[in-house]
Design a protein around this motif. Structure first.
Motif, PDB file in Angstrom:
ATOM      1  N   THR A   1     -58.217 -60.136  16.216  1.00  0.00           N
ATOM      2  CA  THR A   1     -57.860 -60.539  14.849  1.00  0.00           C
ATOM      3  C   THR A   1     -57.504 -59.329  14.003  1.00  0.00           C
ATOM      4  N   TYR A   2     -58.293 -58.278  14.138  1.00  0.00           N
ATOM      5  CA  TYR A   2     -58.032 -57.058  13.377  1.00  0.00           C
ATOM      6  C   TYR A   2     -56.684 -56.447  13.744  1.00  0.00           C
ATOM      7  N   ILE A   3     -56.399 -56.386  15.031  1.00  0.00           N
ATOM      8  CA  ILE A   3     -55.136 -55.787  15.487  1.00  0.00           C
ATOM      9  C   ILE A   3     -53.941 -56.573  14.956  1.00  0.00           C
ATOM     10  N   ILE A   4     -54.017 -57.908  15.030  1.00  0.00           N
ATOM     11  CA  ILE A   4     -52.911 -58.753  14.563  1.00  0.00           C
ATOM     12  C   ILE A   4     -52.698 -58.575  13.062  1.00  0.00           C
ATOM     13  N   LEU A   5     -53.791 -58.665  12.288  1.00  0.00           N
ATOM     14  CA  LEU A   5     -53.677 -58.510  10.840  1.00  0.00           C
ATOM     15  C   LEU A   5     -53.212 -57.109  10.464  1.00  0.00           C
ATOM     16  N   SER A   6     -53.705 -56.122  11.186  1.00  0.00           N
ATOM     17  CA  SER A   6     -53.331 -54.746  10.902  1.00  0.00           C
ATOM     18  C   SER A   6     -51.839 -54.513  11.122  1.00  0.00           C
ATOM     19  N   VAL A   7     -51.300 -55.086  12.185  1.00  0.00           N
ATOM     20  CA  VAL A   7     -49.876 -54.947  12.472  1.00  0.00           C
ATOM     21  C   VAL A   7     -49.036 -55.613  11.379  1.00  0.00           C
ATOM     22  N   ILE A   8     -49.450 -56.823  10.967  1.00  0.00           N
ATOM     23  CA  ILE A   8     -48.720 -57.539   9.910  1.00  0.00           C
ATOM     24  C   ILE A   8     -48.739 -56.740   8.613  1.00  0.00           C
ATOM     25  N   VAL A   9     -49.912 -56.227   8.258  1.00  0.00           N
ATOM     26  CA  VAL A   9     -50.053 -55.428   7.034  1.00  0.00           C
ATOM     27  C   VAL A   9     -49.180 -54.184   7.098  1.00  0.00           C
ATOM     28  N   ASN A  10     -49.189 -53.516   8.235  1.00  0.00           N
ATOM     29  CA  ASN A  10     -48.397 -52.290   8.377  1.00  0.00           C
ATOM     30  C   ASN A  10     -46.900 -52.572   8.295  1.00  0.00           C
ATOM     31  N   ILE A  11     -46.472 -53.699   8.865  1.00  0.00           N
ATOM     32  CA  ILE A  11     -45.052 -54.062   8.808  1.00  0.00           C
ATOM     33  C   ILE A  11     -44.617 -54.308   7.371  1.00  0.00           C
ATOM     34  N   LEU A  12     -45.407 -55.092   6.631  1.00  0.00           N
ATOM     35  CA  LEU A  12     -45.054 -55.410   5.250  1.00  0.00           C
ATOM     36  C   LEU A  12     -45.089 -54.168   4.363  1.00  0.00           C
ATOM     37  N   ARG A  13     -46.014 -53.255   4.658  1.00  0.00           N
ATOM     38  CA  ARG A  13     -46.102 -52.022   3.863  1.00  0.00           C
ATOM     39  C   ARG A  13     -44.955 -51.061   4.152  1.00  0.00           C
ATOM     40  N   SER A  14     -44.385 -51.172   5.338  1.00  0.00           N
ATOM     41  CA  SER A  14     -43.352 -50.204   5.730  1.00  0.00           C
ATOM     42  C   SER A  14     -41.956 -50.596   5.248  1.00  0.00           C
ATOM     43  N   VAL A  15     -41.780 -51.850   4.828  1.00  0.00           N
ATOM     44  CA  VAL A  15     -40.460 -52.307   4.368  1.00  0.00           C
ATOM     45  C   VAL A  15     -40.258 -51.892   2.910  1.00  0.00           C
ATOM     46  N   PRO A  16     -39.216 -51.142   2.589  1.00  0.00           N
ATOM     47  CA  PRO A  16     -38.945 -50.773   1.188  1.00  0.00           C
ATOM     48  C   PRO A  16     -38.818 -52.015   0.319  1.00  0.00           C
ATOM     49  N   PHE A  17     -39.358 -51.957  -0.894  1.00  0.00           N
ATOM     50  CA  PHE A  17     -39.411 -53.141  -1.744  1.00  0.00           C
ATOM     51  C   PHE A  17     -38.031 -53.695  -2.061  1.00  0.00           C
ATOM     52  N   ILE A  18     -37.062 -52.822  -2.307  1.00  0.00           N
ATOM     53  CA  ILE A  18     -35.732 -53.297  -2.671  1.00  0.00           C
ATOM     54  C   ILE A  18     -35.107 -54.090  -1.525  1.00  0.00           C
ATOM     55  N   ILE A  19     -35.444 -53.733  -0.285  1.00  0.00           N
ATOM     56  CA  ILE A  19     -34.958 -54.484   0.874  1.00  0.00           C
ATOM     57  C   ILE A  19     -35.735 -55.779   1.017  1.00  0.00           C
ATOM     58  N   LEU A  20     -37.045 -55.702   0.805  1.00  0.00           N
ATOM     59  CA  LEU A  20     -37.898 -56.883   0.941  1.00  0.00           C
ATOM     60  C   LEU A  20     -37.510 -57.970  -0.049  1.00  0.00           C
ATOM     61  N   ILE A  21     -37.223 -57.587  -1.290  1.00  0.00           N
ATOM     62  CA  ILE A  21     -36.907 -58.582  -2.308  1.00  0.00           C
ATOM     63  C   ILE A  21     -35.608 -59.310  -1.984  1.00  0.00           C
ATOM     64  N   VAL A  22     -34.647 -58.600  -1.388  1.00  0.00           N
ATOM     65  CA  VAL A  22     -33.383 -59.230  -0.988  1.00  0.00           C
ATOM     66  C   VAL A  22     -33.605 -60.126   0.223  1.00  0.00           C
ATOM     67  N   ALA A  23     -34.390 -59.650   1.188  1.00  0.00           N
ATOM     68  CA  ALA A  23     -34.638 -60.431   2.400  1.00  0.00           C
ATOM     69  C   ALA A  23     -35.403 -61.720   2.104  1.00  0.00           C
ATOM     70  N   LEU A  24     -36.209 -61.706   1.039  1.00  0.00           N
ATOM     71  CA  LEU A  24     -37.041 -62.875   0.715  1.00  0.00           C
ATOM     72  C   LEU A  24     -36.372 -63.846  -0.251  1.00  0.00           C
ATOM     73  N   ILE A  25     -35.118 -63.602  -0.606  1.00  0.00           N
ATOM     74  CA  ILE A  25     -34.435 -64.483  -1.556  1.00  0.00           C
ATOM     75  C   ILE A  25     -34.470 -65.954  -1.124  1.00  0.00           C
ATOM     76  N   PRO A  26     -34.136 -66.300   0.131  1.00  0.00           N
ATOM     77  CA  PRO A  26     -34.213 -67.727   0.521  1.00  0.00           C
ATOM     78  C   PRO A  26     -35.624 -68.293   0.393  1.00  0.00           C
ATOM     79  N   PHE A  27     -36.634 -67.519   0.834  1.00  0.00           N
ATOM     80  CA  PHE A  27     -38.028 -67.975   0.733  1.00  0.00           C
ATOM     81  C   PHE A  27     -38.436 -68.141  -0.727  1.00  0.00           C
ATOM     82  N   THR A  28     -38.049 -67.192  -1.567  1.00  0.00           N
ATOM     83  CA  THR A  28     -38.412 -67.248  -2.975  1.00  0.00           C
ATOM     84  C   THR A  28     -37.797 -68.468  -3.651  1.00  0.00           C
TER      85      THR A  28
END
Length: 219
Positions: free
Chosen positions: A54-81
């Motif tokens: 559980t720790y490894i899975i959550l840690s990987v997800i957290v690290n992935i989300l932290r590594s994506v620049p915000f300006i890219i993340l906000i554009v990528a999440l437009i459909p979800f938003t």
């Protein structure tokens, strides 16, 4: 520069929008990031194979989300938003990507803060028969409160800079005001006012956070 041409009503509206964005995104970031950080801490220190996975899975997800620049993340999440709140612009449109970006960051701060809690206090609570929930509520969180408040302060200050970047995609607030008027229309007065307003906001947030940390540390 001629500041007499500045529309102070628009500056005031943008400032209020920035505060609304910070309040909403900060609240949801803490509500999501705090339990996530606690789970990371508890599973990371557990010896069971299930907890480690559980720790490894959550840690990987957290690290992935932290590594994506915000300006890219906000554009990528437009459909979800758009599906979640019905729009990808304005105050509502910027809150989901802000939370998704900041919550993993805050979760790591929570995890690191909990690691600094004296293990002897935790072991004493376990020896007295306290459940995992009781240890978290009555030992971990109270003992780590000053560090958690410092983490919240750091996160909220970071959100201020994120709201400015959100102005590139019409996120609302001072960032959008600075981009639409200060950059595209070459109104340097608006740019300066927006920057100064955000600097003042950051200073106030940091001052309040520092005072709270000192207060609860003394207690």
């Amino acid at each position: 520069m001629d500041f007499s041409t500045v529309s102070w009503d628009e500056v005031g509206t943008a400032s209020i929008e920035t505060l609304q964005i910070l309040a909403a995104s900060g609240l949801f970031t803490v509500l999501l990031g705090l339990p996530l950080g606690v789970i990371l801490f508890m599973t990371g220190r557990s010896a069971s194979a299930r907890s480690r996975v559980t720790y490894i899975i959550l840690s990987v997800i957290v690290n992935i989300l932290r590594s994506v620049p915000f300006i890219i993340l906000i554009v990528a999440l437009i459909p979800f938003t758009r599906v979640l709140v019905g729009t990808a612009t304005g105050v509502l449109g910027v809150i989901p990507p802000l939370v998704i970006s900041a919550a993993p960051y805050f979760a790591r701060l929570v995890e690191n803060t909990l690691r600094e809690v004296d293990r002897g206090v935790i072991e004493a609570a376990q020896a007295m028969g306290a459940s995992t929930g009781q240890i978290v509520r009555r030992v971990l969180l109270p003992e780590a409160l000053p560090g958690l408040l410092a983490g919240i302060t750091i996160t909220v200050v970071t959100l201020v800079s994120y709201t400015a970047m959100a102005g590139m995609v019409g996120g609302g607030g001072l960032g959008t005001l600075a981009i639409n008027y200060g950059y595209y229309r070459y109104q340097n007065e608006i740019m300066i006012i927006s920057v100064i307003s955000m600097i003042i906001l950051v200073q106030l947030l940091q001052m309040i956070g520092d005072r709270l940390v000192i207060y609860f540390t003394r207690k």
